[in-house]
Design a protein around this motif. Structure first.
Motif, PDB file in Angstrom:
ATOM      1  N   TRP A   9     -34.830 -14.972   2.880  1.00  0.00           N
ATOM      2  CA  TRP A   9     -33.843 -13.985   3.300  1.00  0.00           C
ATOM      3  C   TRP A   9     -33.262 -14.337   4.664  1.00  0.00           C
ATOM      4  CZ3 TRP A   9     -32.233 -10.913  -0.372  1.00  0.00           C
ATOM      5  CH2 TRP A   9     -33.095 -10.638  -1.428  1.00  0.00           C
ATOM      6  N   MET A  10     -31.974 -14.076   4.815  1.00  0.00           N
ATOM      7  CA  MET A  10     -31.256 -14.354   6.064  1.00  0.00           C
ATOM      8  C   MET A  10     -30.397 -13.147   6.411  1.00  0.00           C
ATOM      9  SD  MET A  10     -29.939 -18.146   4.952  1.00  0.00           S
ATOM     10  CE  MET A  10     -29.331 -17.469   3.394  1.00  0.00           C
ATOM     11  N   VAL A  11     -30.377 -12.789   7.691  1.00  0.00           N
ATOM     12  CA  VAL A  11     -29.580 -11.648   8.150  1.00  0.00           C
ATOM     13  C   VAL A  11     -28.714 -12.099   9.320  1.00  0.00           C
ATOM     14  CG1 VAL A  11     -29.606  -9.313   9.103  1.00  0.00           C
ATOM     15  CG2 VAL A  11     -31.361 -10.006   7.439  1.00  0.00           C
ATOM     16  N   LEU A  12     -27.418 -11.803   9.228  1.00  0.00           N
ATOM     17  CA  LEU A  12     -26.495 -11.995  10.340  1.00  0.00           C
ATOM     18  C   LEU A  12     -26.085 -10.620  10.837  1.00  0.00           C
ATOM     19  CD1 LEU A  12     -23.983 -14.771   9.125  1.00  0.00           C
ATOM     20  CD2 LEU A  12     -25.825 -15.012  10.784  1.00  0.00           C
ATOM     21  N   THR A  13     -26.076 -10.437  12.148  1.00  0.00           N
ATOM     22  CA  THR A  13     -25.650  -9.146  12.676  1.00  0.00           C
ATOM     23  C   THR A  13     -25.049  -9.291  14.059  1.00  0.00           C
ATOM     24  OG1 THR A  13     -26.365  -6.889  13.222  1.00  0.00           O
ATOM     25  CG2 THR A  13     -27.940  -8.650  13.650  1.00  0.00           C
ATOM     26  N   ASN A  14     -24.092  -8.411  14.343  1.00  0.00           N
ATOM     27  CA  ASN A  14     -23.599  -8.269  15.718  1.00  0.00           C
ATOM     28  C   ASN A  14     -23.967  -6.876  16.244  1.00  0.00           C
ATOM     29  OD1 ASN A  14     -21.838  -6.538  14.452  1.00  0.00           O
ATOM     30  ND2 ASN A  14     -20.015  -7.786  14.758  1.00  0.00           N
ATOM     31  N   GLY A  15     -24.987  -6.298  15.657  1.00  0.00           N
ATOM     32  CA  GLY A  15     -25.430  -4.966  16.033  1.00  0.00           C
ATOM     33  C   GLY A  15     -24.794  -3.882  15.197  1.00  0.00           C
ATOM     34  N   ALA A  16     -23.492  -3.993  14.985  1.00  0.00           N
ATOM     35  CA  ALA A  16     -22.775  -3.010  14.174  1.00  0.00           C
ATOM     36  C   ALA A  16     -22.734  -3.434  12.716  1.00  0.00           C
ATOM     37  CB  ALA A  16     -21.368  -2.797  14.722  1.00  0.00           C
ATOM     38  N   VAL A  17     -22.339  -4.683  12.473  1.00  0.00           N
ATOM     39  CA  VAL A  17     -22.238  -5.214  11.115  1.00  0.00           C
ATOM     40  C   VAL A  17     -23.520  -5.982  10.793  1.00  0.00           C
ATOM     41  CG1 VAL A  17     -20.985  -6.746   9.566  1.00  0.00           C
ATOM     42  CG2 VAL A  17     -19.726  -5.371  11.256  1.00  0.00           C
ATOM     43  N   TRP A  18     -24.093  -5.674   9.634  1.00  0.00           N
ATOM     44  CA  TRP A  18     -25.301  -6.350   9.167  1.00  0.00           C
ATOM     45  C   TRP A  18     -25.002  -6.990   7.818  1.00  0.00           C
ATOM     46  CZ3 TRP A  18     -30.404  -5.792  11.504  1.00  0.00           C
ATOM     47  CH2 TRP A  18     -30.375  -5.062  12.698  1.00  0.00           C
TER      48      TRP A  18
END
Length: 376
Positions: free
Chosen positions: A255-264
């Motif tokens: 599993w991989m998660v990208l986030t800028n805090g608001a968008v996940w």
């Protein structure tokens, strides 16, 4: 029947399936026979012909899950099966517990009543007028929620965290906060909203071949995901995905998660040559979607939900219905043949599968999708 020759990985898959089948046999369950398990271990396709086909089909979700776990090096995955995979597909669920409401009438005072009896009395013709206040309510059955307590608690935790962090996220975005400040809020969300322990479950700056992933996520001491954080004003893109993909491939993480805090954004990696990457879901905590929808998606990243692989169903659905998969299905020989027959039935015009494929490729489908699907 031709003898099947298994390589080392195939033999490992077979050993896992045999141990799983043995456990279920002792529990009185019907499972696929050895020949079918051996064929599945060899082909990695959970489908067989013959008398045992219906049994294999019933256990397909469970066997597929174990094969994927084996591909990532998980030993004895049948010991960690999610609850919904412990029984064959289509099995009747256990009857939910029912709470009976007991009603007592001892405290109800019934005033003296007149009883009229006919000359030929019988029980059926006795009329007993009972005051309204003395009529006891019929007992009612109240079904107990079948949602596990842990799930209700996790959903509530995620729900409250999203509400709590909307204002801090808006403040970060308003001042164009840097990546470090964004990461602080992400850490709080992971710990307070998704229930990860920052000391036991999270590893910051996890080193992968001379590079560092922002977060490595462990569940029961096993690395299960990498998280890459960008500053809140930065739009997540393919370059960021390639970065976290490199970490996942090198470490065999699913599993991989990208986030800028608001968008996940959450992605699933299927190992192989080439590797397959599926976007499972994207949620914008500052977007217009209802809070309930955001909660439902973020719940899938909660520690307890990820541990029980609640996200798998959504991933399988997305993978099966993404544009590339559907286009490959449409251009398959069987589908083109059915389409050719339907054209003939509707119009009386005879055509070929090759001609239909050419029209679909050149005049209907986005060239970029074709290039992506059929690239060398």
């Amino acid at each position: 029947m031709e003898k099947i020759s298994l390589d080392a990985k195939g033999q490992n898959r077979l050993n896992i399936l045999i141990r799983w089948a043995a456990e279920l046999t002792r529990a009185g369950r019907q499972v696929p026979d050895y020949a079918d398990l051996e064929l599945i271990a060899h082909t990695k396709v959970v489908a067989v012909d013959g008398a045992g086909a219906h049994i294999v089909q019933a256990w397909e979700p469970t066997i597929s899950w174990m094969l994927k776990q084996a591909a990532f090096g998980v030993g004895d995955p049948y010991l960690h099966l999610p609850e919904e995979l412990l029984v064959p597909a289509g099995s009747e669920p256990e009857v939910a517990a029912i709470v009976q409401v007991e009603v007592t009438v001892e405290a109800v005072q019934i005033e003296e009543v007149q009883v009229e009896v006919s000359l030929a009395p019988s029980l059926d013709c006795v009329s007993v007028p009972v005051p309204a206040e003395a009529q006891a309510a019929e007992p009612k059955a109240v079904p107990v929620s079948r949602t596990p307590k842990w799930e209700l608690a996790a959903i509530e935790q995620v729900h409250e965290a999203i509400k709590r962090y909307v204002k801090p996220l808006e403040a970060l975005k308003a001042r164009d906060a840097n990546e470090g400040d964004t990461r602080m809020v992400v850490t709080d969300m992971l710990c307070e909203g998704l229930d990860y322990d920052k000391f036991k479950d999270l590893t910051t700056e996890y080193m992968v071949k001379q590079d560092f992933a922002d977060y490595g996520v462990r569940i029961d001491k096993q690395m299960v995901a990498f998280i890459e954080v960008k500053r809140i004003s930065q739009k997540l893109n393919e370059r960021h995905l390639r970065q976290v993909l490199m970490y996942a491939v090198n470490e065999g993480v699913e599993w991989m998660v990208l986030t800028n805090g608001a968008v996940w954004q959450t992605y699933h990696l299927t190992g192989g040559l080439p590797v397959v990457v599926d976007l499972v879901f994207e949620v914008d905590l500052l977007g217009p979607a209802p809070l309930a929808e955001k909660t439902e998606l973020m719940f899938l990243l909660h520690k307890e939900a990820l541990k029980r692989r609640r996200i798998d169903e959504m991933w399988r659905h997305r993978a099966a219905t993404e544009p590339g998969a559907l286009l490959e299905l449409i251009l398959s020989e069987a589908m083109l043949d059915e389409l050719r027959k339907e054209v003939r039935r509707r119009t009386g015009i005879a055509t070929t599968a090759e001609a239909l494929s050419e029209v679909i490729r050149t005049e209907i489908v986005d060239p970029k999708l074709l290039a992506k699907l059929f690239k060398a």
